[in-house]
Design a protein around this motif. Structure first.
Motif, PDB file in Angstrom:
ATOM      1  N   ASN A  91       0.785  -1.239   0.000  1.00  0.00           N
ATOM      2  CA  ASN A  91       0.000   0.000   0.000  1.00  0.00           C
ATOM      3  C   ASN A  91       0.814   1.284   0.000  1.00  0.00           C
ATOM      4  N   THR A  92       2.139   1.183   0.029  1.00  0.00           N
ATOM      5  CA  THR A  92       2.960   2.392   0.124  1.00  0.00           C
ATOM      6  C   THR A  92       4.136   2.357  -0.846  1.00  0.00           C
ATOM      7  N   LEU A  93       4.568   3.521  -1.224  1.00  0.00           N
ATOM      8  CA  LEU A  93       5.811   3.659  -1.979  1.00  0.00           C
ATOM      9  C   LEU A  93       6.987   3.402  -1.045  1.00  0.00           C
ATOM     10  N   MET A  94       8.135   3.071  -1.618  1.00  0.00           N
ATOM     11  CA  MET A  94       9.370   2.978  -0.843  1.00  0.00           C
ATOM     12  C   MET A  94      10.514   3.362  -1.755  1.00  0.00           C
ATOM     13  N   ALA A  95      11.443   4.134  -1.216  1.00  0.00           N
ATOM     14  CA  ALA A  95      12.650   4.491  -1.952  1.00  0.00           C
ATOM     15  C   ALA A  95      13.856   4.206  -1.078  1.00  0.00           C
ATOM     16  N   HIS A  96      14.922   3.724  -1.705  1.00  0.00           N
ATOM     17  CA  HIS A  96      16.170   3.531  -0.983  1.00  0.00           C
ATOM     18  C   HIS A  96      17.358   3.840  -1.864  1.00  0.00           C
ATOM     19  N   ILE A  97      18.470   4.110  -1.209  1.00  0.00           N
ATOM     20  CA  ILE A  97      19.745   4.184  -1.908  1.00  0.00           C
ATOM     21  C   ILE A  97      20.385   2.818  -1.729  1.00  0.00           C
ATOM     22  N   ALA A  98      20.623   2.147  -2.854  1.00  0.00           N
ATOM     23  CA  ALA A  98      21.256   0.830  -2.846  1.00  0.00           C
ATOM     24  C   ALA A  98      22.739   1.015  -3.161  1.00  0.00           C
ATOM     25  N   MET A  99      23.595   0.419  -2.308  1.00  0.00           N
ATOM     26  CA  MET A  99      25.039   0.549  -2.475  1.00  0.00           C
ATOM     27  C   MET A  99      25.675  -0.832  -2.488  1.00  0.00           C
ATOM     28  N   VAL A 100      26.503  -1.080  -3.499  1.00  0.00           N
ATOM     29  CA  VAL A 100      27.257  -2.329  -3.581  1.00  0.00           C
ATOM     30  C   VAL A 100      28.690  -2.013  -3.968  1.00  0.00           C
ATOM     31  N   VAL A 101      29.598  -2.848  -3.512  1.00  0.00           N
ATOM     32  CA  VAL A 101      30.993  -2.768  -3.919  1.00  0.00           C
ATOM     33  C   VAL A 101      31.212  -3.908  -4.905  1.00  0.00           C
ATOM     34  N   GLY A 102      31.567  -3.543  -6.124  1.00  0.00           N
ATOM     35  CA  GLY A 102      31.751  -4.533  -7.181  1.00  0.00           C
ATOM     36  C   GLY A 102      32.932  -5.456  -6.937  1.00  0.00           C
ATOM     37  N   ASP A 103      33.039  -6.438  -7.827  1.00  0.00           N
ATOM     38  CA  ASP A 103      34.063  -7.465  -7.684  1.00  0.00           C
ATOM     39  C   ASP A 103      35.170  -7.347  -8.732  1.00  0.00           C
ATOM     40  N   GLY A 104      35.234  -6.239  -9.450  1.00  0.00           N
ATOM     41  CA  GLY A 104      36.233  -6.071 -10.499  1.00  0.00           C
ATOM     42  C   GLY A 104      35.728  -6.508 -11.861  1.00  0.00           C
ATOM     43  N   ASN A 105      34.593  -7.209 -11.886  1.00  0.00           N
ATOM     44  CA  ASN A 105      33.966  -7.648 -13.137  1.00  0.00           C
ATOM     45  C   ASN A 105      32.539  -7.134 -13.225  1.00  0.00           C
ATOM     46  N   GLY A 106      32.282  -5.985 -12.651  1.00  0.00           N
ATOM     47  CA  GLY A 106      30.923  -5.446 -12.599  1.00  0.00           C
ATOM     48  C   GLY A 106      30.527  -5.197 -11.159  1.00  0.00           C
TER      49      GLY A 106
END
Length: 136
Positions: A99-114
């Motif tokens: 029933n609600t919107l949600m927003a987030h900042i998603a952060m990942v550290v890549g592996d050198g291949n993406g």
């Protein structure tokens, strides 16, 4: 210093998400940098597919109410200002409540291949409903 005044909003790929999801990339790294970050906005009921990250993922909730679930059935309800850390290799999903919107900042550290993300199958309507019931 680089001052970026805006980033384009794009629709997230349907093969990785259920429902309407929109993405603004904050950082798409080039070597040697490996941090990828994006503002992801989920409409009610929208969610990611199951997925994993080689080096884990951090989600900072900026708006609304959402869910984050793991394969073992653990589900947390998240709201603005909260952070969830998903460990490396953990199969999980995240998205808005029904029933609600949600927003987030998603952060990942890549592996050198993406960015190190492995996308899996969609979260079924049954799995999503069960997650909703778990936190109700």
């Amino acid at each position: 210093m680089e001052h970026i005044t805006s980033t384009p909003t794009g629709k997230a790929p349907a093969e990785r998400f259920t429902g309407d999801v929109y993405l603004n990339m904050i950082e798409a790294p080039t070597e040697p940098a490996r941090l990828a970050a994006g503002l992801v906005r989920f409409t009610p009921g929208a969610r990611t597919n199951w997925h994993t990250h080689t080096n884990g993922q951090t989600l900072y909730i900026t708006d609304g109410t959402g869910l984050v679930g793991t394969r073992d059935g653990h589900v947390v309800k998240v709201t603005a200002g909260e952070t969830v850390k998903c460990p490396a290799g953990e199969e999980h999903w995240h998205g808005a409540t029904e029933n609600t919107l949600m927003a987030h900042i998603a952060m990942v550290v890549g592996d050198g291949n993406g960015d190190g993300t492995t996308w899996l199958e969609p979260v079924t309507d049954e799995q999503y409903a069960k997650a909703q019931a778990t936190v109700a």
